[in-house]
Design a protein around this motif. Sequence first.
Motif, mmCIF file in Angstrom:
data_model
loop_
_atom_site.group_PDB
_atom_site.id
_atom_site.type_symbol
_atom_site.label_atom_id
_atom_site.label_comp_id
_atom_site.label_asym_id
_atom_site.label_seq_id
_atom_site.Cartn_x
_atom_site.Cartn_y
_atom_site.Cartn_z
ATOM 1 N N ARG A 282 0.871 -1.303 -0.134
ATOM 2 C CA ARG A 282 -0.071 0.087 -0.055
ATOM 3 C C ARG A 282 0.741 1.332 0.106
ATOM 4 O O ARG A 282 1.780 1.281 0.691
ATOM 5 N N THR A 283 0.596 2.303 -0.757
ATOM 6 C CA THR A 283 1.251 3.651 -0.676
ATOM 7 C C THR A 283 0.276 4.643 -0.250
ATOM 8 O O THR A 283 -0.743 4.366 -0.481
ATOM 9 N N VAL A 284 1.004 5.901 -0.114
ATOM 10 C CA VAL A 284 0.018 7.202 0.253
ATOM 11 C C VAL A 284 -0.017 8.064 -1.115
ATOM 12 O O VAL A 284 -0.330 9.276 -0.654
ATOM 13 N N SER A 285 0.931 7.816 -2.171
ATOM 14 C CA SER A 285 0.925 8.876 -2.944
ATOM 15 C C SER A 285 -0.268 9.587 -3.563
ATOM 16 O O SER A 285 -0.315 10.586 -3.851
ATOM 17 N N LYS A 286 -1.301 8.620 -3.853
ATOM 18 C CA LYS A 286 -2.428 9.067 -4.426
ATOM 19 C C LYS A 286 -3.350 9.894 -3.533
ATOM 20 O O LYS A 286 -4.388 10.492 -3.984
ATOM 21 N N HIS A 287 -3.365 9.424 -2.381
ATOM 22 C CA HIS A 287 -4.415 10.212 -1.409
ATOM 23 C C HIS A 287 -3.811 11.246 -0.146
ATOM 24 O O HIS A 287 -4.475 12.114 0.287
ATOM 25 N N LEU A 288 -2.483 11.054 -0.106
ATOM 26 C CA LEU A 288 -1.670 11.944 0.949
ATOM 27 C C LEU A 288 -0.715 12.960 0.166
ATOM 28 O O LEU A 288 -0.640 14.066 0.688
ATOM 29 N N GLY A 289 -0.190 12.386 -1.003
ATOM 30 C CA GLY A 289 0.727 13.461 -1.518
ATOM 31 C C GLY A 289 1.953 12.621 -2.511
ATOM 32 O O GLY A 289 2.430 11.524 -2.006
ATOM 33 N N ILE A 290 2.068 13.171 -3.593
ATOM 34 C CA ILE A 290 2.995 12.418 -4.367
ATOM 35 C C ILE A 290 4.422 12.538 -4.069
ATOM 36 O O ILE A 290 5.436 11.625 -4.384
ATOM 37 N N ASP A 291 4.727 13.321 -3.241
ATOM 38 C CA ASP A 291 6.203 13.343 -2.568
ATOM 39 C C ASP A 291 6.449 12.476 -1.618
ATOM 40 O O ASP A 291 7.703 12.451 -1.173
ATOM 41 N N LEU A 292 5.338 11.748 -1.192
ATOM 42 C CA LEU A 292 5.536 10.866 0.055
ATOM 43 C C LEU A 292 5.904 9.443 -0.625
ATOM 44 O O LEU A 292 4.977 8.644 -0.781
ATOM 45 N N ARG A 293 7.201 9.226 -0.923
ATOM 46 C CA ARG A 293 7.756 7.957 -1.525
ATOM 47 C C ARG A 293 7.738 6.996 -0.519
ATOM 48 O O ARG A 293 8.847 6.715 -0.141
ATOM 49 N N TRP A 294 6.609 6.393 0.089
ATOM 50 C CA TRP A 294 6.828 5.380 1.089
ATOM 51 C C TRP A 294 5.571 4.552 0.967
ATOM 52 O O TRP A 294 4.691 4.776 0.420
ATOM 53 N N ALA A 334 -8.470 15.297 10.994
ATOM 54 C CA ALA A 334 -8.760 16.233 9.766
ATOM 55 C C ALA A 334 -8.520 15.759 8.332
ATOM 56 O O ALA A 334 -9.061 15.887 7.425
ATOM 57 N N VAL A 335 -7.419 15.000 8.250
ATOM 58 C CA VAL A 335 -6.600 14.460 7.099
ATOM 59 C C VAL A 335 -7.857 13.258 6.903
ATOM 60 O O VAL A 335 -7.823 13.010 5.566
ATOM 61 N N THR A 336 -7.977 12.507 7.795
ATOM 62 C CA THR A 336 -8.799 11.416 7.609
ATOM 63 C C THR A 336 -10.072 11.729 6.854
ATOM 64 O O THR A 336 -10.573 11.019 6.056
ATOM 65 N N ARG A 337 -10.748 12.779 7.313
ATOM 66 C CA ARG A 337 -11.934 13.572 6.677
ATOM 67 C C ARG A 337 -11.854 14.080 5.209
ATOM 68 O O ARG A 337 -12.611 13.756 4.316
ATOM 69 N N LEU A 338 -10.708 14.645 5.083
ATOM 70 C CA LEU A 338 -10.318 15.149 3.796
ATOM 71 C C LEU A 338 -10.091 13.813 2.934
ATOM 72 O O LEU A 338 -10.746 13.940 1.796
ATOM 73 N N VAL A 339 -9.641 12.847 3.202
ATOM 74 C CA VAL A 339 -9.564 11.483 2.228
ATOM 75 C C VAL A 339 -10.853 10.876 2.184
ATOM 76 O O VAL A 339 -11.043 10.598 0.844
ATOM 77 N N ALA A 340 -11.585 10.963 3.055
ATOM 78 C CA ALA A 340 -12.907 10.304 2.744
ATOM 79 C C ALA A 340 -13.841 11.185 2.003
ATOM 80 O O ALA A 340 -14.410 10.450 0.996
ATOM 81 N N GLY A 341 -13.635 12.631 1.920
ATOM 82 C CA GLY A 341 -14.480 13.270 0.880
ATOM 83 C C GLY A 341 -13.808 13.312 -0.210
ATOM 84 O O GLY A 341 -14.480 13.301 -1.546
ATOM 85 N N ALA A 342 -12.554 13.010 -0.386
ATOM 86 C CA ALA A 342 -11.814 12.735 -1.750
ATOM 87 C C ALA A 342 -12.268 11.488 -2.633
ATOM 88 O O ALA A 342 -12.511 11.475 -3.487
#
Length: 439
Positions: A282-294, A334-342
Amino acid sequence: MAEQYGITGGTAREISASVEGRVADGTLRPGSSLPPVRRLAEELGVSAGTVAAAYKELRGRGVVMTLGRGGTVVASAPVVTSRRPPRVPSGLRDLAGGHPDPACLPVLNPPARVEPVPGSHRAAPRLAALEEAARDWFARDGVPTGSVTFAHGALDCIARLLSTELKPGDAVAVEDPGFHHLLDLVPALALRMLPVAVDDEGIRPEALRAALRAGARALVCSPRAQSPLGARFTVGRRDELLSVLRDFPDVLVVEDDHNADIAGAAAVSLTSGALPRWAQVRTVSKHLGIDLRWAALACDPATLARHDGRMLLTSGWVSHILQTTVADLLTDPAVTRLVAGAARTYTTRRDALSTALEQHGISSHGVSGLNVWVPVRDESAVVNGLRTRGWWTAAGTRFRIASPPGVRVTTATLTPAESRVLARDFADTLAESQAVYGG
């Protein structure tokens, strides 16, 4: 001559992969001449255009070079490079990249203060807070969490898994159509690809069985938000696939759940089937940011040991600054709510284009994820026709091995009003291309 060099294949991608394999195993050495296009085409029973396309791809990767009348030869220092996407022409609406909407991403807040590190983090590569958050993330969707580790993105992780599990020449079962970077990565590792057909419920059981019987030692698939088709596993399909996989217990099953939080589809995973060898990335690039190469990896103990053993010898660990940033985001309400809205926004936009296309009698696929796949007869004609109308879309050839042609449209930033315009332009383009195609 094809037999002499061990060159095989019926498509451009298969031929180019075969040549790369011969270069990797030393059969074709630097300076070795490849057969002329027409001669190889005759020997393989394919068109000259197919061989020419294979040679063009090999030149683009730096595997071979053309010496004019001297023909095509293996490069003196052959390298394999992934194909870069073409630049988006000025003035066009970009619907080709597969990227998220920046408006749906949180602002990144790296730690304000970073103390000097006495030595390295090799002895403790994972931050406890992020490991706990990652375990919660997997457990929420029923993925076993006995063994969890980190990597620098999904492809970094998958490359390490395949390279530690397989040897050059081994076969990997991959989705067809599938993720274009994976289709570049597998031959770059000197591995063979065995295509597995995909429908709206994911990989098809009979196609998977055929690939496994043909010798695939690993499977890489997406449980949801599959690119480019947008497929997602249903419970019934998962159970059918597990039934097939149980007959091949030595196969490593790798799930790429890169869009887990914004896929718009429930989590239905093969990892719930008690497989002997498995991994989910699992990655976070698509829902948290493309600079997060994790990336987070959950897997069986043997797979974790091999992955981490190889990583220890190379990059060693993922930056703790990056880990801290990701941990804070994953645990921020707050980020969790933002991602759910996305996730809701992406579903609305994807469904809007599918509905608009259907109103023009155009069938499409896209039950999850950020893209819609539209089957067409002539990819180039459609892509060029849409370009003249201001739209930049992705021709399906980058995503296909043996599957029929299509066009991928990224809907992440496409409003419902724009979808109606695009669908009308799509219908007009299809009408024009079919008239030309039919003479």
